[in-house]
Design a protein around this motif. Sequence first.
Motif, short mmCIF file in Angstrom:
data_model
loop_
_atom_site.label_atom_id
_atom_site.label_comp_id
_atom_site.label_asym_id
_atom_site.label_seq_id
_atom_site.Cartn_x
_atom_site.Cartn_y
_atom_site.Cartn_z
N LEU A 52 11.23 -3.24 -3.18
CA LEU A 52 11.63 -3.90 -1.94
C LEU A 52 11.96 -2.89 -0.84
CD1 LEU A 52 13.83 -6.87 -3.24
CD2 LEU A 52 11.42 -6.88 -2.54
N SER A 53 12.59 -1.78 -1.21
CA SER A 53 12.91 -0.75 -0.21
C SER A 53 11.65 -0.15 0.37
CB SER A 53 13.77 0.35 -0.85
OG SER A 53 15.01 -0.17 -1.29
N SER A 54 10.66 0.11 -0.48
CA SER A 54 9.38 0.65 0.00
C SER A 54 8.68 -0.35 0.92
CB SER A 54 8.47 0.99 -1.18
OG SER A 54 9.00 2.07 -1.92
N LEU A 55 8.75 -1.63 0.55
CA LEU A 55 8.14 -2.67 1.37
C LEU A 55 8.77 -2.74 2.75
CD1 LEU A 55 6.32 -5.19 1.76
CD2 LEU A 55 8.17 -6.54 0.72
N VAL A 56 10.10 -2.79 2.79
CA VAL A 56 10.80 -2.91 4.08
C VAL A 56 10.58 -1.68 4.94
CG1 VAL A 56 13.07 -3.07 5.16
CG2 VAL A 56 12.54 -4.49 3.17
N CYS A 57 10.69 -0.50 4.33
CA CYS A 57 10.51 0.74 5.11
C CYS A 57 9.08 0.86 5.63
CB CYS A 57 10.89 1.95 4.26
SG CYS A 57 12.66 2.13 3.99
N SER A 58 8.12 0.37 4.86
CA SER A 58 6.74 0.39 5.34
C SER A 58 6.55 -0.56 6.52
CB SER A 58 5.79 0.01 4.19
OG SER A 58 4.45 -0.02 4.64
N LEU A 59 7.20 -1.71 6.45
CA LEU A 59 7.10 -2.70 7.54
C LEU A 59 7.64 -2.17 8.86
CD1 LEU A 59 8.13 -5.96 5.62
CD2 LEU A 59 5.90 -5.53 6.69
N ILE A 109 14.21 8.86 -7.03
CA ILE A 109 12.94 8.14 -7.18
C ILE A 109 12.75 7.18 -6.01
CG2 ILE A 109 11.66 6.49 -8.61
CD1 ILE A 109 13.14 7.67 -11.03
N VAL A 110 13.82 6.44 -5.68
CA VAL A 110 13.74 5.45 -4.59
C VAL A 110 13.43 6.15 -3.27
CG1 VAL A 110 14.95 3.61 -3.38
CG2 VAL A 110 15.41 4.00 -5.80
N MET A 111 14.24 7.16 -2.93
CA MET A 111 14.05 7.87 -1.67
C MET A 111 12.73 8.64 -1.66
SD MET A 111 16.65 7.09 0.16
CE MET A 111 16.60 8.31 1.46
N GLY A 112 12.36 9.17 -2.82
CA GLY A 112 11.13 9.94 -2.91
C GLY A 112 9.89 9.11 -2.62
N ARG A 113 9.84 7.88 -3.15
CA ARG A 113 8.67 7.03 -2.92
C ARG A 113 8.61 6.54 -1.48
NH1 ARG A 113 5.60 9.29 -5.14
NH2 ARG A 113 4.08 7.70 -4.51
N ILE A 114 9.76 6.34 -0.87
CA ILE A 114 9.76 5.95 0.54
C ILE A 114 9.19 7.08 1.39
CG2 ILE A 114 11.22 5.38 2.53
CD1 ILE A 114 13.12 3.96 0.58
N GLU A 115 9.70 8.29 1.15
CA GLU A 115 9.26 9.45 1.92
C GLU A 115 7.78 9.78 1.66
OE1 GLU A 115 10.70 12.19 4.04
OE2 GLU A 115 11.75 10.37 4.64
N ALA A 116 7.42 9.77 0.37
CA ALA A 116 6.08 10.23 0.00
C ALA A 116 4.99 9.20 0.22
CB ALA A 116 6.08 10.68 -1.47
N TYR A 117 5.36 7.92 0.21
CA TYR A 117 4.30 6.90 0.26
C TYR A 117 4.54 5.83 1.33
CZ TYR A 117 0.44 4.07 -1.48
OH TYR A 117 -0.74 3.39 -1.59
N ALA A 118 5.71 5.18 1.28
CA ALA A 118 5.93 3.99 2.12
C ALA A 118 5.84 4.28 3.60
CB ALA A 118 7.28 3.36 1.79
N LEU A 119 6.31 5.46 4.02
CA LEU A 119 6.31 5.77 5.45
C LEU A 119 4.92 6.09 6.00
CD1 LEU A 119 9.58 7.88 5.93
CD2 LEU A 119 9.22 5.43 6.28
#
Length: 204
Positions: free
Chosen positions: A48-55, A109-119
Amino acid sequence: MKETFLTPLMKGNPITVLILGICSSLAVTVELKGALVMALSVTIVTGLSSLVCSLIRNTIPNRVRIIIQLVVVSLMVILVDQFLKAFEATYPIDKALSVYIGLIITNCIVMGRIEAYALGNKPIPSLIDGLASGMGYGAILIIVAFVRELLGSGTLFGLRVIPEAFYNAGYVNNGLVILPPFALILLGCIIWVHRSIDKDLQEK
């Protein structure tokens, strides 16, 4: 899309390949119940965090992106924590996990996936990547917890699985297995097996 889902499970597993989330994997794997709840919690929060940050990625100023990410992750963690507290069946597990649920906020892991992928990617792929990363993390937790609870307590999900006849014959639960050092040894063995199977992960 298939590669996005499969990579965090095997070739990019957060624990066995990226060596992230080790602390929680040592702390919450004494019992399968706690490990399963932690695995599901991290999977939901990461997805969900990756989804929201990507949006909202195109509206986040670069200088405050870490703060925004922490706010989003904190919100997801609070929602998961309150959900666990709301039900009689999950409240004791939430209480047993104590601070570790809250510490998902700082889980690399959470912050890493946001930085590395979601953004840098669209919402749906980011959601899939986040969920897969959480599942890859959770799979290792469950394997470690399975071995530790079985050999350390003779139970699985709190239910006795080793026959009483074994104890009558002299079998004794291994107290070393439920100590954190054994979890680290077991993780090392899992990493070794994983890298032995996947030749691409071996250092040249």
